[in-house]
Scaffold this motif. Structure first.
Motif, PDB file in Angstrom:
ATOM      1  N   ILE A 164      -3.129   6.135   3.661  1.00 26.84           N
ATOM      2  CA  ILE A 164      -4.370   5.614   3.135  1.00 26.84           C
ATOM      3  C   ILE A 164      -5.376   6.853   3.211  1.00 26.84           C
ATOM      4  O   ILE A 164      -6.060   7.122   2.416  1.00 26.84           O
ATOM      5  N   MET A 165      -5.352   7.694   4.359  1.00 27.33           N
ATOM      6  CA  MET A 165      -6.160   8.884   4.197  1.00 27.33           C
ATOM      7  C   MET A 165      -5.806  10.159   3.300  1.00 27.33           C
ATOM      8  O   MET A 165      -6.626  10.552   2.547  1.00 27.33           O
ATOM      9  N   PHE A 166      -4.494  10.329   2.996  1.00 25.27           N
ATOM     10  CA  PHE A 166      -4.316  11.464   1.979  1.00 25.27           C
ATOM     11  C   PHE A 166      -4.041  10.681   0.713  1.00 25.27           C
ATOM     12  O   PHE A 166      -4.096  11.457  -0.218  1.00 25.27           O
ATOM     13  N   PRO A 214      -5.109   7.428  -0.999  1.00 26.52           N
ATOM     14  CA  PRO A 214      -5.484   6.117  -0.835  1.00 26.52           C
ATOM     15  C   PRO A 214      -4.953   5.082  -2.002  1.00 26.52           C
ATOM     16  O   PRO A 214      -5.131   3.781  -1.602  1.00 26.52           O
ATOM     17  N   ALA A 229       1.744   1.211  11.473  1.00 27.41           N
ATOM     18  CA  ALA A 229       0.414   1.633  11.715  1.00 27.41           C
ATOM     19  C   ALA A 229      -0.063   3.033  11.363  1.00 27.41           C
ATOM     20  O   ALA A 229      -0.873   3.287  10.438  1.00 27.41           O
ATOM     21  N   VAL A 233       1.043  -1.195   0.045  1.00 28.00           N
ATOM     22  CA  VAL A 233       0.177  -0.098  -0.010  1.00 28.00           C
ATOM     23  C   VAL A 233       0.814   1.148   0.065  1.00 28.00           C
ATOM     24  O   VAL A 233       0.584   2.006  -0.660  1.00 28.00           O
ATOM     25  N   LEU A 259       0.667   3.902   8.004  1.00 27.66           N
ATOM     26  CA  LEU A 259      -0.389   3.131   7.181  1.00 27.66           C
ATOM     27  C   LEU A 259      -1.619   4.257   7.122  1.00 27.66           C
ATOM     28  O   LEU A 259      -2.178   4.371   6.130  1.00 27.66           O
ATOM     29  N   ILE A 260      -2.252   4.380   8.267  1.00 25.35           N
ATOM     30  CA  ILE A 260      -3.378   5.021   8.489  1.00 25.35           C
ATOM     31  C   ILE A 260      -3.106   6.536   7.478  1.00 25.35           C
ATOM     32  O   ILE A 260      -4.035   6.958   6.926  1.00 25.35           O
ATOM     33  N   MET A 304      -0.475   0.798  -4.842  1.00 23.75           N
ATOM     34  CA  MET A 304      -0.982  -0.396  -5.474  1.00 23.75           C
ATOM     35  C   MET A 304      -1.241  -0.432  -7.053  1.00 23.75           C
ATOM     36  O   MET A 304      -1.912   0.279  -7.492  1.00 23.75           O
TER      37      MET A 304
END
Lengths: 383, 298
Positions: A340-342, A344, A333, A284, A336-337, A288
């Protein structure tokens, strides 16, 4: 013209790899005296190599096929155990006496190949039923298969502590025919690098082939793809097995780099670096749908992991931060968060780093940005 | 025969814990179509809350199980915070896969954050015995109070929850949102508030499950929720995810399968059997035992 460009790309990449290898042998000389190379750099390169292959192989399923698989380390476990046990069997059969010579190299290459093939067969067996589902259900079912694989290995009588000795099922395997010591890791470092380069090249070829186009079509719209005459079930299962093959190869490299194998390290979630979640984090982060992104992410994550644990600069940080760094998974973690937030789709998105196109890509990107700015300005003036 | 009965009751006890956790999964999945991987870790949060509040209860002279109310409160707050901080921003932007990855990340975050807190640390903590020892004997089988209370409490909680979703206004709003989100917005339901409420209720169920888990296995550690949560999720899928009676049924089935495998086949294969059942169900009837098959819109 297109053929020409592909050829250009191949030649350029081969040249750069050759230059890197030559430069690398100089580094090896320079570091060789201090012993740093043997103790730090060589094991790190081994670890980087199997992480790269693992992350890139998961990217085939997660990024290009668009199916979240949470049991990827199960295939890696299959590869690692089969390579270790096969080499042990070869050693017992007397094919090689010591870890050198032509016979050993042949066994080594054979073990890596067979490990990959076995993992691919397991991937096929898992993929045929599992890929009838999609989305969340697929994630859970692959997770379940990953756990079942680890559970079965735990209960195999010949994969116990002694390896090949019947009747001692156990969670760890202490007899490993491959397990390289520090000296052997230096001697056979070319194996790790060569295997990684070949694997990455094979994955790139796959992604650019007819198969790659088909699976990207499936990722973008499965129904439209099947309406256009793509046999979605076949391509999905095939890609799943293909990516399991490379996970198995990564497992074989892991078996070389570690003298003992333990199924706990391949479980879904544990404190260690090598679990299916960590692989997902790498993919990620890298993006991807970008193989080069996965490579970069694997190296970066390895460095972050290494620096957090061993870096000297960590000592300079405030104490509370040091306490947090004692739990690297916590840091991953949070990373990763945030990613993913900024972003995706991951940091690289679907962008592939390419030596040939590097400068022209930069140019088009700048042009795109300028055009975007212009558009925004126009939109503002219209209001 | 006595082994059979013993196994049956162990299975029912395990099953009622799974069922409670599965209810939390199912409610959240039903409403936002997201597997809340962090749900298992809410159990861990509840467990630690009880570890730290039980001494207070002893000092105040209250029964130990009163601390479960504090655990419920803390879990509900953690659940709501997770939804507000992590899931909602991602849900607005990303696809369902990115939401799922976020859920995994939140689960990792909770587990490792707990380890990083010095008072908790990576080592397991031993809990006090919550319920009184002893029990009753039926037909050569001793049933201890923990087993009886676990089964009773979970059945009561399930009945209350079912009535809640059927009869009350918030419960009806939850069912509406899970059925059709745009339509429920048009009907004047505050969707975001309903989702937060669902998270609060689901997480408090995890706290109750933590009470029962600790009553049976008096040990709390930071990864206690991950495998328990996974099995409970299997239970939710088995019964048909998003369906409340399905989660209860699935929980009991998983509990019984696990206890019978442990006592009749092999204790180390119990997990594999649980997942094998999941795989079989998913392949034969992907919507779960009580689920309805729905066609896909093109």
């Amino acid at each position: 013209m297109i053929k020409n460009k592909t050829l250009q790309g191949y030649i350029l990449n081969t040249l750069v790899i050759a230059v890197l290898l030559i430069g690398f042998s100089f580094i090896k000389e320079a570091f060789g005296k201090a012993g740093d190379f043997k103790l730090i750099l060589a094991p790190s390169i081994w670890q980087c190599c199997y992480l790269i292959v693992l992350a890139a192989s998961l990217n085939l399923t997660l990024g290009f096929l668009g199916q979240l698989s949470l049991g990827h380390c199960g295939f890696m476990a299959v590869g690692a155990y089969s390579a270790a046990l096969l080499s042990l069997a070869a050693e017992r059969a007397g094919i090689f006496k010591e870890k050198s010579g032509i016979a050993f190299i042949l066994v080594l290459v054979g073990c890596i190949l067979i490990a990959g093939l076995l993992a691919a067969i397991v991937g096929l067996l898992v993929g045929i039923p599992a890929l009838r589902l999609k989305g969340d259900y697929l994630a859970i079912i692959t997770l379940g298969f990953g756990m079942i694989i680890v559970n079965i290995i735990n209960n195999l009588p010949f994969a116990g502590q002694e390896g090949l000795a019947l009747g001692s099922a156990s969670a760890s395997l202490y007899k490993n025919g491959l397990g390289f010591g520090t000296a052997l890791k230096v001697t056979y470092i070319w194996v790790a690098i060569a295997v990684t380069v070949i694997c990455i090249a094979m994955m790139f070829m796959y992604v650019r082939s007819k198969y790659g186009r088909a699976i990207r079509a499936i990722r973008d719209d499965e129904i439209a793809a099947s309406a256009s005459g793509i046999n979605t079930a076949f391509y999905k299962v095939f890609t799943f097995a293909y990516s399991a093959f490379f996970a198995g190869v990564a497992g074989a490299l892991y078996a070389c780099a570690n003298a003992t194998l333990s199924t706990a390290s391949f479980a879904f979630a544990n404190g260690g670096i090598l679990n299916s979640t960590f692989v997902v984090v790498m993919v990620v982060l890298g993006g991807m749908g970008s193989l080069t992104g996965s490579i970069v992410a694997a190296i970066v994550m390895f460095l972050v992991n290494y620096q957090i644990k061993n870096g000297l600069w960590v000592k300079l940080l405030p104490l509370w931060l040091q306490n947090i760094f004692a739990f690297p998974m916590l840091v991953y973690a949070v990373i990763l968060i945030i990613v993913i937030m900024f972003r995706p789709k991951g940091i690289f998105g679907t962008y592939e780093l390419s030596l040939r196109n590097f400068f022209s890509d930069m140019k088009t990107q700048r042009q795109n940005r300028l055009a975007q700015k212009q558009e925004n300005k126009e939109a503002l003036s219209h209001e | 025969m006595s082994t059979f009965l013993q196994t049956l009751f162990v299975g029912l006890r395990l099953g009622s814990i799974y069922a409670l956790v599965a209810l939390g999964y199912t409610m959240v999945y039903g409403i936002i179509r997201l597997i809340n991987f962090a749900h298992g870790d809410f159990i861990m949060v509840g467990g630690y809350t009880m570890i730290f509040t039980v001494p207070v209860m002893i000092a105040l002279g209250l029964p130990l199980w009163v601390s479960v109310f504090l655990a419920i409160l803390v879990c509900a707050l953690v659940g709501m915070a997770t939804e507000l901080v992590a899931y909602r921003p991602v849900r607005k932007k990303g696809t369902s896969m990115t939401a799922l990855i976020t859920a995994i990340a939140v689960s990792l975050l909770l587990e490792n954050l707990a380890q990083a807190i010095p008072q908790i640390g990576p080592n397991p903590k031993v809990a006090n015995k919550i319920f009184a020892a002893g029990g009753i004997r039926i037909a050569n089988v001793t049933l201890d109070w923990t087993t009886i209370l676990t089964i009773c409490i979970s059945v009561i909680v399930m009945v209350i929850l079912y009535q809640f979703t059927q009869k009350t206004k918030i419960g009806r709003a939850m069912r509406c949102v899970s059925e059709d989100k745009p339509a429920s917005i048009l009907m004047g339901i505050n969707v975001n508030r309903t989702i937060v409420t669902t998270f609060a209720i689901g997480s408090s169920l995890a706290a109750i499950a933590a009470l029962m888990y600790i009553a049976q296995y008096p040990k709390v550690y930071t990864t206690m929720g991950s495998i328990l949560g996974l099995k409970a999720f299997v239970a939710a899928v088995l019964g048909g995810i998003g369906i409340i009676p399905g989660a209860m049924l699935g929980g009991f089935v998983i509990g019984l399968v696990e206890s019978f495998t442990t006592s009749y086949v092999s204790s180390s294969m119990a997990d594999a059997f649980v997942f094998l059942i999941l795989i079989i169900v998913l392949i034969i009837k992907p919507a779960g035992i009580l689920g309805k098959n729905m066609g896909e819109k093109v």
